[in-house]
Design a protein around this motif. Sequence first.
Motif, PDB file in Angstrom:
ATOM      1  N   THR A   1     -80.336 -37.918 -47.463  1.00 27.18           N
ATOM      2  CA  THR A   1     -79.949 -39.219 -46.916  1.00 27.18           C
ATOM      3  C   THR A   1     -78.428 -39.268 -46.899  1.00 27.18           C
ATOM      4  O   THR A   1     -77.787 -38.876 -47.869  1.00 27.18           O
TER       5      THR A   1
ATOM      6  N   GLU B   1     -87.753 -39.889 -47.444  1.00 29.92           N
ATOM      7  CA  GLU B   1     -87.855 -40.382 -48.812  1.00 29.92           C
ATOM      8  C   GLU B   1     -86.621 -40.013 -49.625  1.00 29.92           C
ATOM      9  O   GLU B   1     -86.152 -38.889 -49.587  1.00 29.92           O
ATOM     10  N   VAL B   2     -86.096 -40.978 -50.382  1.00 33.81           N
ATOM     11  CA  VAL B   2     -84.983 -40.721 -51.281  1.00 33.81           C
ATOM     12  C   VAL B   2     -85.571 -40.499 -52.671  1.00 33.81           C
ATOM     13  O   VAL B   2     -86.351 -41.312 -53.152  1.00 33.81           O
TER      14      VAL B   2
ATOM     15  N   THR C   1     -81.517 -39.958 -42.532  1.00 31.52           N
ATOM     16  CA  THR C   1     -82.473 -39.794 -43.620  1.00 31.52           C
ATOM     17  C   THR C   1     -83.624 -38.922 -43.155  1.00 31.52           C
ATOM     18  O   THR C   1     -84.001 -38.971 -41.981  1.00 31.52           O
ATOM     19  N   GLU C   2     -84.118 -38.128 -44.054  1.00 31.02           N
ATOM     20  CA  GLU C   2     -85.305 -37.320 -43.772  1.00 31.02           C
ATOM     21  C   GLU C   2     -86.563 -38.046 -44.245  1.00 31.02           C
ATOM     22  O   GLU C   2     -87.627 -37.483 -44.269  1.00 31.02           O
TER      23      GLU C   2
ATOM     24  N   VAL D   1     -77.072 -46.588 -43.699  1.00 32.91           N
ATOM     25  CA  VAL D   1     -77.716 -45.274 -43.721  1.00 32.91           C
ATOM     26  C   VAL D   1     -77.598 -44.726 -42.310  1.00 32.91           C
ATOM     27  O   VAL D   1     -78.002 -45.375 -41.350  1.00 32.91           O
TER      28      VAL D   1
END
Length: 88
Positions: free
Chosen positions: A3, A75-76, A72-73, A69
């Motif tokens: 992220t 989930e953090v 992001t891929e 943000v």
Amino acid sequence: MATIINASIDVTKIPKESLIKGKKGTYANITMFINDETRYGNNASVAMSMSKEEREEGKEKIWLGNGRVVFTEGEVKLAEKEGEPMPF
């Protein structure tokens, strides 16, 4: 997962007594928040980190700035140091 957050902070709001001198520089402990809602195109914010004692005393949070943000891929994940429990 990755992220990326872009943010701008007002460095004049950082209390000088909160700066920590280290071997490789001067540091300020900050906390970043990612929000579910967007306001003015921002969904992240930055504040000075607070100790448990400061939070329990009801001290006011020092807000430094906002961000968003930008990647992001999905989930953090929580960051954990090997052999050390999370401080929360």
